[in-house]
Design a protein around this motif. Structure first.
Motif, PDB file in Angstrom:
ATOM      1  N   GLY A  60      13.354  -8.054  -6.175  1.00  0.00           N
ATOM      2  CA  GLY A  60      13.699  -8.695  -4.911  1.00  0.00           C
ATOM      3  C   GLY A  60      15.073  -9.322  -5.006  1.00  0.00           C
ATOM      4  O   GLY A  60      15.359 -10.044  -5.966  1.00  0.00           O
ATOM      5  N   ARG A  61      15.916  -9.035  -4.029  1.00  0.00           N
ATOM      6  CA  ARG A  61      17.307  -9.533  -4.066  1.00  0.00           C
ATOM      7  C   ARG A  61      17.584 -10.405  -2.847  1.00  0.00           C
ATOM      8  O   ARG A  61      17.290 -10.016  -1.706  1.00  0.00           O
ATOM      9  N   ARG A  80       0.838  -1.212   0.000  1.00  0.00           N
ATOM     10  CA  ARG A  80       0.000   0.000   0.000  1.00  0.00           C
ATOM     11  C   ARG A  80       0.868   1.255   0.000  1.00  0.00           C
ATOM     12  O   ARG A  80       0.576   2.238  -0.713  1.00  0.00           O
ATOM     13  N   GLU A  81       1.933   1.228   0.787  1.00  0.00           N
ATOM     14  CA  GLU A  81       2.833   2.382   0.846  1.00  0.00           C
ATOM     15  C   GLU A  81       3.463   2.658  -0.512  1.00  0.00           C
ATOM     16  O   GLU A  81       3.634   3.816  -0.915  1.00  0.00           O
ATOM     17  N   GLY A  82       3.812   1.590  -1.238  1.00  0.00           N
ATOM     18  CA  GLY A  82       4.407   1.769  -2.559  1.00  0.00           C
ATOM     19  C   GLY A  82       3.473   2.493  -3.506  1.00  0.00           C
ATOM     20  O   GLY A  82       3.889   3.398  -4.239  1.00  0.00           O
ATOM     21  N   PHE A  83       2.189   2.120  -3.496  1.00  0.00           N
ATOM     22  CA  PHE A  83       1.219   2.794  -4.365  1.00  0.00           C
ATOM     23  C   PHE A  83       0.961   4.227  -3.899  1.00  0.00           C
ATOM     24  O   PHE A  83       0.786   5.128  -4.720  1.00  0.00           O
ATOM     25  N   GLN A 127      10.650   0.218   0.208  1.00  0.00           N
ATOM     26  CA  GLN A 127      11.738  -0.752   0.392  1.00  0.00           C
ATOM     27  C   GLN A 127      11.453  -1.529   1.668  1.00  0.00           C
ATOM     28  O   GLN A 127      11.062  -0.949   2.690  1.00  0.00           O
ATOM     29  N   ILE A 128      11.639  -2.831   1.610  1.00  0.00           N
ATOM     30  CA  ILE A 128      11.357  -3.665   2.775  1.00  0.00           C
ATOM     31  C   ILE A 128      12.214  -4.913   2.724  1.00  0.00           C
ATOM     32  O   ILE A 128      12.552  -5.402   1.639  1.00  0.00           O
ATOM     33  N   GLU A 129      12.593  -5.404   3.885  1.00  0.00           N
ATOM     34  CA  GLU A 129      13.292  -6.677   4.001  1.00  0.00           C
ATOM     35  C   GLU A 129      12.366  -7.672   4.685  1.00  0.00           C
ATOM     36  O   GLU A 129      11.715  -7.339   5.685  1.00  0.00           O
ATOM     37  N   PRO A 136      16.062 -14.782   3.159  1.00  0.00           N
ATOM     38  CA  PRO A 136      15.904 -13.338   3.376  1.00  0.00           C
ATOM     39  C   PRO A 136      16.031 -12.572   2.056  1.00  0.00           C
ATOM     40  O   PRO A 136      16.941 -12.826   1.269  1.00  0.00           O
ATOM     41  N   PHE A 137      15.121 -11.634   1.825  1.00  0.00           N
ATOM     42  CA  PHE A 137      15.116 -10.838   0.602  1.00  0.00           C
ATOM     43  C   PHE A 137      14.959  -9.360   0.946  1.00  0.00           C
ATOM     44  O   PHE A 137      14.322  -8.997   1.940  1.00  0.00           O
ATOM     45  N   GLU A 138      15.557  -8.539   0.089  1.00  0.00           N
ATOM     46  CA  GLU A 138      15.317  -7.097   0.137  1.00  0.00           C
ATOM     47  C   GLU A 138      14.495  -6.743  -1.101  1.00  0.00           C
ATOM     48  O   GLU A 138      14.893  -7.027  -2.225  1.00  0.00           O
ATOM     49  N   PHE A 139      13.326  -6.126  -0.889  1.00  0.00           N
ATOM     50  CA  PHE A 139      12.435  -5.760  -1.983  1.00  0.00           C
ATOM     51  C   PHE A 139      12.417  -4.249  -2.139  1.00  0.00           C
ATOM     52  O   PHE A 139      12.224  -3.518  -1.157  1.00  0.00           O
TER      53      PHE A 139
END
Length: 706
Positions: free
Chosen positions: A443-444, A399-402, A408-410, A422-425
């Motif tokens: 996603g990394r 929701r925050e992205g829109f 950004q979130i892990e 574990p991913f960083e998006f």
């Protein structure tokens, strides 16, 4: 046989094969014999009926049948003799009259016969039904008396002309009240009278009128149709209205096509595309499709045109050149395939979410990482890839992205096998080509990063523990050293006067230096905690006091500072002592190096107490200055100076060029550490005289008393 090329004559031949000479036939029977659609057969049968070649009538509510008149190609010309009310002369005449009467009664068209005095001699049932509206009977009556209105009408004019010229005539005529209908009239004159056939063509005239109305309605569309063509086609597949440019045949114009057959007017390749569309529309079916004609692409749309009763009386066809659009679509498709290939080549996870938070697109890394197949991913919510404890946080991030345009979130993804990765998006909100708002993200896998951070945290924890141990050890060592030093200082002052004064002096100085070293060690290991309460300190007074304690008669000190600061005086004294001794030890004018060898930056107290060393400490004429800066102060000398590439290194603990002489390299490290403790900016540079200059800025002043 190609539908657009079927002629009425071919339909007539097929009708004869279907048995029309023996009994009435239907359009479906004729269509089966010809091998065409019922609509095509119906149109051609109507044409034959219009010509008078065959006859037709309705059977029931929706069916019709066709048959041949008894004399074949043309309606029979009745013999008025015997039908005028005069009894026949018997024999063969009676038989012929009987046959004529039976034949005329079978004819579905209305028929009546007039003699040369314009009296009705015969009226069949259909004619009586239509024109004997007074139900008074017509045989024997004068035509002009029964139909007074006909005298000055087209009907009367045509009848009189036919009798005068003895030439048949055919025309369309609107009968007024009470019929109020259009009729097609065929009149056949003879020396003894006039035979008249007429049939109701009101429906046909209505269709023609409706077509004309549609023609008017479609004029604007036809004249302004963009990038293509539009046409109104009648049931015989003839152009009624046409506008625009036919596909790939720009040389054809509206004048060339209107009133002409579709199949005959167009190139075979184009006709093979549009004729089936028109035929389907005339059968009541709409169609829309794209097809290539030559090297161009077109979009075709065919619609049935219905009258108020819902019957189809025309077909509307539209086409537009979509070659450029198709080419753009092909380029877009190739570009999309290229983008997909690029995204699939990326090791990182790529995804696109719509505003409902569902997957719109993803690359090959998503199934590779999660273990789910593409068809499974298509039916899954993105939240299903995370543990239940993280789903609320991930949903909030979407929701925050829109809302904010980026996020950004892990979080740990949970694979189909149950593994946690574990991913960083990182995602950004974009407008898709269709105008929808989407969230595109990457996603990394940060497994290695998380492991490094874990190890770093462990190393920091271990270092902090080590520092705590070191600080504890330093405090303990300082405590243990201060006691014997204090005792040594006390007993040194109690030595008898006859004791060797030089030895006592060096012992006393050694104890003082040990105490100084303890203070330096505490600052280096404990930082701020080692420094006492800040009190007003007069820099000029402290500088002179420390200089007097050094006892360097050949060196000079100039104090040009008038500043009181807030600090711990003990450590300010240590600072000046280290800087003064550094200047005296390494700034002697007689001891300047002849090359670029660096000077030693350490405390003189680290040197052995012998006479030769004492002579070296005399300074041999070095001049030291303590001066004022706008936000602090400086200490400078006119000695050998410090090479530029070593001015930062001199503050490092253990740095010394006089290790063989007992230097520890802690003196200037202490100066730097003390400056850091107080928040001062400390730099080493060159003095005006070419020697060393140490500057201290952002030094807190003691506010003056008011």
């Amino acid at each position: 046989m190609t539908p657009g090329r079927i002629s009425p004559e071919a339909v007539l031949a097929a009708s004869e094969r279907a048995g029309i000479r023996d009994e009435p036939v239907t359009a479906s029977e004729v269509a089966a014999e010809v091998g065409c659609t019922r609509r095509t057969a119906l149109n051609k049968l109507d044409t034959l009926a219009d010509r008078g070649t065959i006859r037709t009538k309705k059977v029931g509510a929706r069916s019709r049948v066709w048959w041949l008149p008894d004399d074949g190609d043309a309606p029979p010309e009745p013999a008025t003799a015997g039908l005028d009310g005069v009894p026949p002369d018997g024999g063969e005449s009676d038989r012929l009259e009987s046959e004529f009467r039976e034949m005329f009664e079978r004819i579905s068209d209305a028929f009546y016969a007039l003699d040369d005095d314009w009296q009705f001699t015969y009226v069949n049932d259909r004619a009586e039904e239509l024109i004997d509206y007074r139900d008074a009977g017509l045989v024997g009556q004068d035509f002009w008396e029964v139909f007074e209105w006909a005298t000055d009408s087209t009907l009367g004019e045509e009848y009189r002309t036919a009798m005068e010229t003895q030439e048949p005539t055919a025309f369309e005529f609107y009968y007024p009240e009470p019929l109020e209908a259009w009729y097609e009239v065929s009149a056949y004159p003879s020396e003894t009278g006039l035979s008249v056939y007429f049939r109701d063509i009101t429906d046909r005239k209505r269709r023609e009128r409706e077509i004309e109305e549609y023609r008017s309605q479609y004029e604007t569309l036809v004249e302004n149709f963009p990038n293509g063509a539009v046409a109104l086609v009648d049931p015989d597949l003839r152009y009624e209205v046409f506008g625009g440019s036919p596909e790939s045949t720009e040389e054809l114009t509206r004048t060339d096509l209107e009133g002409k057959g579709v199949r005959e007017s167009l190139p075979e390749e184009l006709a093979d595309v549009v004729v089936p569309g028109y035929e389907a529309a005339l059968d009541g079916e709409s169609s829309e499709f794209e097809a290539a004609v030559g090297d161009r692409s077109y979009r075709f749309h065919f619609l049935p045109v219905r009258d108020d009763a819902g019957d189809v009386f025309a077909a509307l066809g539209m086409s537009q050149d979509v070659t450029e659009r198709k080419e753009r679509e092909r380029r877009l498709q190739r570009y999309q395939e290229y983008i997909d290939a690029v995204l699939d080549a990326i090791d990182d996870v790529f995804y696109i979410l719509d505003e409902s938070g569902q997957f719109r697109q993803w690359n090959d890394s998503v199934p590779a990482v999660t273990g789910y197949r593409d068809e499974e991913i298509a039916s899954m919510s993105p939240l299903e890839f995370f543990d239940e404890s993280d789903r609320t946080r991930v949903a909030a991030a979407i929701r925050e992205g829109f809302e904010n345009g980026s996020v950004q979130i892990e979080a740990e993804t949970v694979t189909k096998a149950g593994d946690r990765v574990p991913f960083e998006f990182v995602a950004s909100a974009l407008d898709s080509p269709s105008g929808d708002r989407v969230l595109a993200g990457v996603g990394r896998d940060i497994t290695e990063q998380v492991e490094r951070e874990r190890k770093l945290e462990a190393a920091v924890d271990e270092l902090e523990a080590s520092n705590e141990r070191l600080e504890s050890f330093a405090s303990m060592l300082a405590h243990e050293l201060r006691n014997p030093v204090t005792i040594g200082q006390i007993y040194t002052r109690q030595l008898p006067d006859e004791t060797d004064s030089t030895a006592v002096e060096y012992v006393t100085e050694a104890f003082d230096r040990i105490e100084d070293m303890i203070d330096v060690m505490l600052v280096l290991t404990r930082g701020t905690e080692a420094v006492g309460e800040r009190v007003p300190v007069d820099l000029a007074a402290v500088a002179r006091s420390v200089w007097d304690e050094l006892s360097v008669p050949d060196a000079t000190l100039t104090v040009a500072v008038d500043r009181t600061i807030r600090a711990d005086e003990t450590y300010v004294r240590h600072l000046f002592r280290n800087l003064f001794e550094n200047a005296v030890e390494h700034g002697s004018t007689s001891n300047r190096p002849e090359d670029d060898d660096t000077v030693e930056h350490c405390s003189t107290g680290d040197q052995p107490p012998d006479a030769e060393a004492t002579a070296e400490r005399d300074g041999r004429g070095v001049a030291v200055t303590v001066g004022d800066l706008q936000t602090g102060f400086y200490v400078a000398d006119d000695g050998a100076g410090i090479p530029p590439d070593e001015r930062d290194a001199v503050f490092e603990a253990g740095y010394t060029t006089a290790a063989d002489g007992g230097g520890t390299g802690l003196g200037l490290a202490f100066v730097q550490e003390l400056a850091d403790v107080y928040g001062w900016e400390c730099t080493a540079t060159e003095s005006d005289a070419g020697g060393a200059r140490f500057e201290f800025r952002d030094v807190e002043r003691d506010p003056p008393c008011l």
